[in-house]
Design an enzyme around this catalytic site. Structure first.
Site, PDB file in Angstrom:
ATOM      1  NE  ARG A 265       4.318 -18.473   5.709  1.00 53.56           N
ATOM      2  CZ  ARG A 265       3.912 -19.739   5.632  1.00 53.56           C
ATOM      3  NH1 ARG A 265       2.685 -18.372   6.371  1.00 53.56           N
ATOM      4  NH2 ARG A 265       3.701 -20.392   5.283  1.00 53.56           N
TER       5      ARG A 265
ATOM      6  CE  LYS B 166      11.006   4.285  -2.272  1.00 52.84           C
ATOM      7  NZ  LYS B 166      10.751   4.686  -2.275  1.00 52.84           N
TER       8      LYS B 166
ATOM      9  CG  ASP C 218       2.725   6.058   0.324  1.00 47.57           C
ATOM     10  OD1 ASP C 218       3.938   6.195   1.138  1.00 47.57           O
ATOM     11  OD2 ASP C 218       3.137   5.355  -0.613  1.00 47.57           O
TER      12      ASP C 218
ATOM     13  CE1 TYR D 294       7.866   4.358  -6.118  1.00 45.44           C
ATOM     14  CE2 TYR D 294       5.994   2.397  -6.052  1.00 45.44           C
ATOM     15  CZ  TYR D 294       7.142   2.850  -6.501  1.00 45.44           C
ATOM     16  OH  TYR D 294       7.975   2.208  -6.112  1.00 45.44           O
TER      17      TYR D 294
HETATM   18  C1  LIG Z   1       9.287   3.146  -3.394  1.00 43.44           C
HETATM   19  C2  LIG Z   1       7.917   3.556  -3.152  1.00 43.44           C
HETATM   20  C3  LIG Z   1       7.201   2.709  -2.539  1.00 43.44           C
HETATM   21  C4  LIG Z   1       7.374   1.383  -2.965  1.00 43.44           C
HETATM   22  O1  LIG Z   1       7.725   1.329  -2.113  1.00 43.44           O
HETATM   23  P1  LIG Z   1       9.214  -0.365  -1.911  1.00 43.44           P
HETATM   24  O2  LIG Z   1       9.729  -0.942  -0.970  1.00 43.44           O
HETATM   25  O3  LIG Z   1       9.767   0.345  -3.443  1.00 43.44           O
HETATM   26  O4  LIG Z   1       8.113  -0.958  -2.967  1.00 43.44           O
HETATM   27  C5  LIG Z   1       5.252   3.406  -2.336  1.00 43.44           C
HETATM   28  N1  LIG Z   1       4.869   4.693  -2.217  1.00 43.44           N
HETATM   29  C6  LIG Z   1       5.883   5.572  -2.689  1.00 43.44           C
HETATM   30  C7  LIG Z   1       5.797   6.906  -2.117  1.00 43.44           C
HETATM   31  C8  LIG Z   1       7.273   5.390  -2.694  1.00 43.44           C
HETATM   32  O5  LIG Z   1       8.354   6.328  -3.116  1.00 43.44           O
END
Ligand SMILES: *Cc1c(COP(=O)(O)O)cnc(C)c1O
Length: 391
Positions: free
Chosen positions: A47, A196, A171, A99
């Site tokens: 961890r 993603k 982000d 988001y």
């Molecule tokens: C999917 C997404 C998140 C969250 O990510 P997870 O891996 O699903 O926790 C945050 N910001 C954006 C822009 C996203 O598309």
């Protein structure tokens, strides 16, 4: 020799692996033998740190042009680490179309610890300036936002924030480190949902936070270790392999998306096409428009018929996969947003988001061509059902 970002993700991993294997071994161990008592070993408990996560973090830091990177069990875990760096009584400025998962985290969880939030339209940087209070500590941005791809000027927002000694987090999920470099534009922290494009194969949930600031890095590590949200060794190992193809995957997806944008713009059935590549403010801070677009049907009642007639896209939540993914914000990512708010923001039943994958773009166009014909020109309209789904 200094390597380009693209080359870096592919070629620097084979040096130093056992047997000089092309891929690093997976250190599938929760704990590590300690020969010398009190000897401060490199790894003791997985961890706190393990070789697979460390290798991934080194790559992510280089990709974003940062000194420190931390990999988390999800994008939302990375975002949580950024927000949990704050103290009770602190105030954060958030985009009004942040988001959904980030909104839920702030609204339903962090407010319980008296962390305060203002949501503003960050695309007008004056609104950021006007929202600053004496207890404001962080300006959190998402650009381009989704599903309507609104663009915030990262340089301008960072300048305003830094004039008030505030930290800026961005982000960068939609653009990836290859399309946009927030740290270079003045941000202090970059976060990603690595689920993603970075992962790109729709097989793992992962996240990351990257910074150049040692104090922020110490806090991000404390939260990664102290709240137990680090990415597993196995998922770190998988992500390292997937990163090798990020440049080819992402660049091809962008080219395909550009073709799809032209196609959607030429169609009578479409009321509006949303794509960051059509926005000059975006192009002034990013290399291109990315691989995700939005479109709105003129006749919303045809939404289900369109989905019924399509063959290629996966109709689902998420984006950034090698397969083209068609999302329906009103019933998926934004289903939990109250209907009035959704409609005020034009997230209606006729709005779709398309994350363009690696299929032949001509086949994708042919598929949509056929589906538009079936849905709009045959007599098969269906009424929009009220749906609710998790996100
Ligand atoms: C999917 C997404 C998140 C969250 O990510 P997870 O891996 O699903 O926790 C945050 N910001 C954006 C822009 C996203 O598309």
């Amino acid at each position: 020799m200094s390597l380009s970002k693209d080359t870096e993700v592919i070629f620097d991993s084979h040096r130093g692996h056992d047997y000089r294997s092309a891929n690093p071994p997976l250190y599938d161990s929760s704990t590590f033998h300690q020969k010398v008592l009190g000897g401060n070993p490199e790894y003791d408990y997985a961890r706190s740190g393990n070789p697979n996560r460390q290798l991934l973090e080194e790559k992510l830091a280089k990709l974003e042009g940062g000194d420190y990177a931390f990999a988390y069990a999800s994008g939302i875990a990375a975002i949580s680490a950024v927000l949990l760096s704050l103290n009770s009584g602190d105030h954060v400025i958030l985009p009004d179309d942040v988001y959904g998962g980030t909104f839920r985290l702030t609204e339903q969880i962090l407010t319980r610890f008296n962390i305060q939030f203002s949501t503003v339209d960050t695309t007008h940087t004056d609104e950021i300036r006007n929202a600053i209070q004496s207890n404001t500590k962080l300006v959190y941005l998402e650009t381009p936002s989704n599903p309507k791809f609104k663009v915030t000027d990262i340089r301008e927002a960072s300048k305003i924030a830094h004039d008030h000694n505030l930290i800026v987090a961005v982000d960068n999920t939609f653009m990836t480190p290859l399309g946009q470099s927030p740290l270079e534009l003045g941000a202090d922290i970059v976060v990603h949902s690595a689920t993603k494009f970075l992962g790109g194969h729709s097989d793992i949930i992962a996240g990351a936070a990257i910074t150049n600031n040692k104090e922020i890095a110490d806090s991000l590590y404390l939260l990664q270790n102290g709240t137990g949200t680090a990415l597993s060794a196995q998922d770190s190992w998988t992500l390292v392999k997937h990163l090798k193809t990020l440049p080819v995957r992402f660049n091809q997806s962008v080219r395909n998306a550009e073709k799809l944008v032209d196609f959607f713009q030429s169609r009578d059935e479409i009321a509006e096409v949303y794509y960051p590549g059509l926005n000059d403010k975006h192009l002034a801070q990013a290399k291109h428009g990315g691989a995700v677009l939005g479109f709105r049907l003129k006749d919303e009642t045809k939404a289900q018929a369109l989905v019924d007639a399509l063959t290629l896209p996966l109709v689902s939540v998420s984006l950034g996969g090698v397969e083209t993914i068609l999302s329906h914000p009103a019933t998926m990512s934004h289903a939990a947003v109250p209907k009035e708010v959704r409609e005020a923001r034009q997230i209606t039943f006729g709005l779709f988001r398309l994350s363009v994958g690696l299929e032949d773009p001509n086949e994708l166009i042919a598929d949509f061509n056929y589906a538009f014909k079936e849905a709009f020109h045959e007599s098969n309209s269906r009424q929009a059902p009220e749906q609710h789904s998790s996100w």
